[in-house]
Design a protein around this motif. Sequence first.
Motif, PDB file in Angstrom:
ATOM      1  N   LYS A  38     167.421 -10.806  53.724  1.00 41.23           N
ATOM      2  CA  LYS A  38     166.904 -11.976  54.414  1.00 41.23           C
ATOM      3  C   LYS A  38     165.855 -12.673  53.548  1.00 41.23           C
ATOM      4  N   THR A  39     165.885 -13.995  53.581  1.00 40.87           N
ATOM      5  CA  THR A  39     164.896 -14.759  52.836  1.00 40.87           C
ATOM      6  C   THR A  39     163.631 -14.901  53.689  1.00 40.87           C
ATOM      7  N   LEU A  40     162.571 -15.354  53.055  1.00 42.27           N
ATOM      8  CA  LEU A  40     161.337 -15.612  53.792  1.00 42.27           C
ATOM      9  C   LEU A  40     161.580 -16.665  54.863  1.00 42.27           C
ATOM     10  N   GLU A  41     162.399 -17.657  54.548  1.00 43.81           N
ATOM     11  CA  GLU A  41     162.718 -18.693  55.534  1.00 43.81           C
ATOM     12  C   GLU A  41     163.417 -18.099  56.753  1.00 43.81           C
ATOM     13  N   ASP A  42     164.362 -17.191  56.538  1.00 43.95           N
ATOM     14  CA  ASP A  42     165.047 -16.535  57.660  1.00 43.95           C
ATOM     15  C   ASP A  42     164.045 -15.810  58.550  1.00 43.95           C
ATOM     16  N   GLU A  43     163.160 -15.067  57.915  1.00 48.63           N
ATOM     17  CA  GLU A  43     162.186 -14.272  58.671  1.00 48.63           C
ATOM     18  C   GLU A  43     161.221 -15.153  59.448  1.00 48.63           C
ATOM     19  N   ASP A 104     150.146 -26.498  59.835  1.00 50.96           N
ATOM     20  CA  ASP A 104     150.999 -27.045  58.784  1.00 50.96           C
ATOM     21  C   ASP A 104     150.961 -26.080  57.600  1.00 50.96           C
ATOM     22  N   PHE A 105     152.132 -25.589  57.179  1.00 46.37           N
ATOM     23  CA  PHE A 105     152.090 -24.643  56.063  1.00 46.37           C
ATOM     24  C   PHE A 105     153.343 -24.647  55.208  1.00 46.37           C
ATOM     25  N   GLU A 106     153.169 -24.170  53.996  1.00 42.32           N
ATOM     26  CA  GLU A 106     154.238 -24.013  53.024  1.00 42.32           C
ATOM     27  C   GLU A 106     154.565 -22.524  52.935  1.00 42.32           C
ATOM     28  N   ALA A 107     155.828 -22.194  52.704  1.00 42.94           N
ATOM     29  CA  ALA A 107     156.248 -20.792  52.582  1.00 42.94           C
ATOM     30  C   ALA A 107     156.936 -20.603  51.235  1.00 42.94           C
ATOM     31  N   LYS A 108     156.459 -19.633  50.460  1.00 39.05           N
ATOM     32  CA  LYS A 108     157.014 -19.376  49.132  1.00 39.05           C
ATOM     33  C   LYS A 108     157.193 -17.881  48.924  1.00 39.05           C
ATOM     34  N   GLU A 109     158.217 -17.519  48.164  1.00 45.24           N
ATOM     35  CA  GLU A 109     158.390 -16.121  47.782  1.00 45.24           C
ATOM     36  C   GLU A 109     158.629 -16.024  46.294  1.00 45.24           C
ATOM     37  N   THR A 110     158.282 -14.875  45.741  1.00 45.46           N
ATOM     38  CA  THR A 110     158.441 -14.666  44.315  1.00 45.46           C
ATOM     39  C   THR A 110     158.924 -13.248  44.034  1.00 45.46           C
ATOM     40  N   GLN A 111     159.729 -13.108  42.983  1.00 41.61           N
ATOM     41  CA  GLN A 111     160.170 -11.786  42.533  1.00 41.61           C
ATOM     42  C   GLN A 111     159.149 -11.169  41.581  1.00 41.61           C
ATOM     43  N   ASN A 112     158.194 -11.998  41.131  1.00 46.03           N
ATOM     44  CA  ASN A 112     157.154 -11.516  40.226  1.00 46.03           C
ATOM     45  C   ASN A 112     156.322 -10.440  40.918  1.00 46.03           C
ATOM     46  N   LYS A 113     156.022  -9.382  40.219  1.00 45.01           N
ATOM     47  CA  LYS A 113     155.304  -8.266  40.837  1.00 45.01           C
ATOM     48  C   LYS A 113     153.786  -8.342  40.696  1.00 45.01           C
ATOM     49  N   ASN A 120     155.675 -23.299  41.652  1.00 48.99           N
ATOM     50  CA  ASN A 120     156.444 -23.361  42.902  1.00 48.99           C
ATOM     51  C   ASN A 120     155.868 -24.371  43.890  1.00 48.99           C
ATOM     52  N   ILE A 121     154.649 -24.862  43.603  1.00 46.37           N
ATOM     53  CA  ILE A 121     154.001 -25.845  44.474  1.00 46.37           C
ATOM     54  C   ILE A 121     154.027 -27.197  43.777  1.00 46.37           C
ATOM     55  N   HIS A 122     154.077 -28.262  44.573  1.00 42.96           N
ATOM     56  CA  HIS A 122     154.110 -29.619  44.004  1.00 42.96           C
ATOM     57  C   HIS A 122     152.850 -30.391  44.389  1.00 42.96           C
ATOM     58  N   ASP A 123     152.510 -31.341  43.533  1.00 43.14           N
ATOM     59  CA  ASP A 123     151.279 -32.108  43.708  1.00 43.14           C
ATOM     60  C   ASP A 123     151.231 -32.808  45.063  1.00 43.14           C
ATOM     61  N   HIS A 124     152.360 -33.397  45.493  1.00 46.36           N
ATOM     62  CA  HIS A 124     152.350 -34.123  46.771  1.00 46.36           C
ATOM     63  C   HIS A 124     152.132 -33.172  47.953  1.00 46.36           C
ATOM     64  N   GLN A 125     152.510 -31.891  47.797  1.00 48.91           N
ATOM     65  CA  GLN A 125     152.273 -30.921  48.870  1.00 48.91           C
ATOM     66  C   GLN A 125     150.788 -30.591  48.989  1.00 48.91           C
ATOM     67  N   ILE A 126     150.119 -30.501  47.839  1.00 49.88           N
ATOM     68  CA  ILE A 126     148.679 -30.262  47.849  1.00 49.88           C
ATOM     69  C   ILE A 126     147.956 -31.425  48.521  1.00 49.88           C
ATOM     70  N   GLN A 135     141.799 -33.887  58.678  1.00 51.43           N
ATOM     71  CA  GLN A 135     141.957 -34.270  60.076  1.00 51.43           C
ATOM     72  C   GLN A 135     141.738 -33.082  61.021  1.00 51.43           C
ATOM     73  N   ASN A 136     141.100 -32.034  60.502  1.00 49.14           N
ATOM     74  CA  ASN A 136     140.785 -30.813  61.263  1.00 49.14           C
ATOM     75  C   ASN A 136     142.030 -30.021  61.654  1.00 49.14           C
ATOM     76  N   GLY A 137     143.132 -30.219  60.947  1.00 45.99           N
ATOM     77  CA  GLY A 137     144.298 -29.382  61.140  1.00 45.99           C
ATOM     78  C   GLY A 137     144.150 -28.093  60.333  1.00 45.99           C
ATOM     79  N   THR A 138     145.050 -27.162  60.552  1.00 48.30           N
ATOM     80  CA  THR A 138     145.029 -25.886  59.840  1.00 48.30           C
ATOM     81  C   THR A 138     146.189 -25.861  58.843  1.00 48.30           C
ATOM     82  N   ALA A 139     145.846 -25.780  57.567  1.00 46.06           N
ATOM     83  CA  ALA A 139     146.868 -25.762  56.520  1.00 46.06           C
ATOM     84  C   ALA A 139     146.715 -24.491  55.693  1.00 46.06           C
ATOM     85  N   PHE A 140     147.852 -23.927  55.315  1.00 47.44           N
ATOM     86  CA  PHE A 140     147.824 -22.689  54.539  1.00 47.44           C
ATOM     87  C   PHE A 140     149.180 -22.473  53.877  1.00 47.44           C
ATOM     88  N   MET A 141     149.282 -21.385  53.135  1.00 49.29           N
ATOM     89  CA  MET A 141     150.548 -21.027  52.508  1.00 49.29           C
ATOM     90  C   MET A 141     150.836 -19.558  52.798  1.00 49.29           C
TER      91      MET A 141
END
Length: 203
Positions: A38-43, A104-113, A120-126, A135-141
């Motif tokens: 299962k991918t992180l998105e599936d979970e 509001d959040f971004e989800a990323k996974e890596t095989q790097n140990k 894996n992140i883009h400037d417009h996402q930051i 705007q007092n929202g909660t943002a994280f990854m």
Amino acid sequence: MAINYPNGKKFIPPKGQPAKQTVAPKKKKDLSFSNRGKTLEDELNETNDYYLQLGLAVIHKKPVPLQIVKVEYPSRSAAVIREAYFQAPSTTDYNGVWNGRYIDFEAKETQNKTSFPLQNIHDHQIHHMSSVVKQNGTAFMIIRFSSWQRYFIMPFKELEVFWNRMMSGGRKSVTLQEIEDTSFEITPGAFPRIDYLPLLNKL
């Protein structure tokens, strides 16, 4: 299968009664492998469905904005998209509401140990997450180290520090040690797999 007595004589079952067969015991299902593949998105999708069903939060994956250009219809009941374009750069993966707070959040996974690559992140996402926080929202990854099956919530303010370090010519990744020091680790469970809501009060 032939069965013999200790004296060497062959056992012959009575008429109408079949010879007793040895049945191998059924192997127990190994639950530790139930999430393999299962991918992180599936979970996360399963976790968010769980939250929705229990009335805990309303969080969904954002649809990708596509402009469909060419569609073929091989049959009456089927349509195949042959050509499409992104209408605009996507922002983050998930958003919604929890306890009156915008999430509001971004989800990323890596095989790097040992580290998480910031490529894996883009400037417009930051920029998008920065606007959410203003705007007092909660943002994280949410980061998953696939090799270790470890999950972390990194607050945006910490992600922004590492991003600015890279933009200033510093390292282009965040070490696992840095993530352990600045983020909150999610202990995976059976259901939901990634119970991240209890950690949001710590952000």
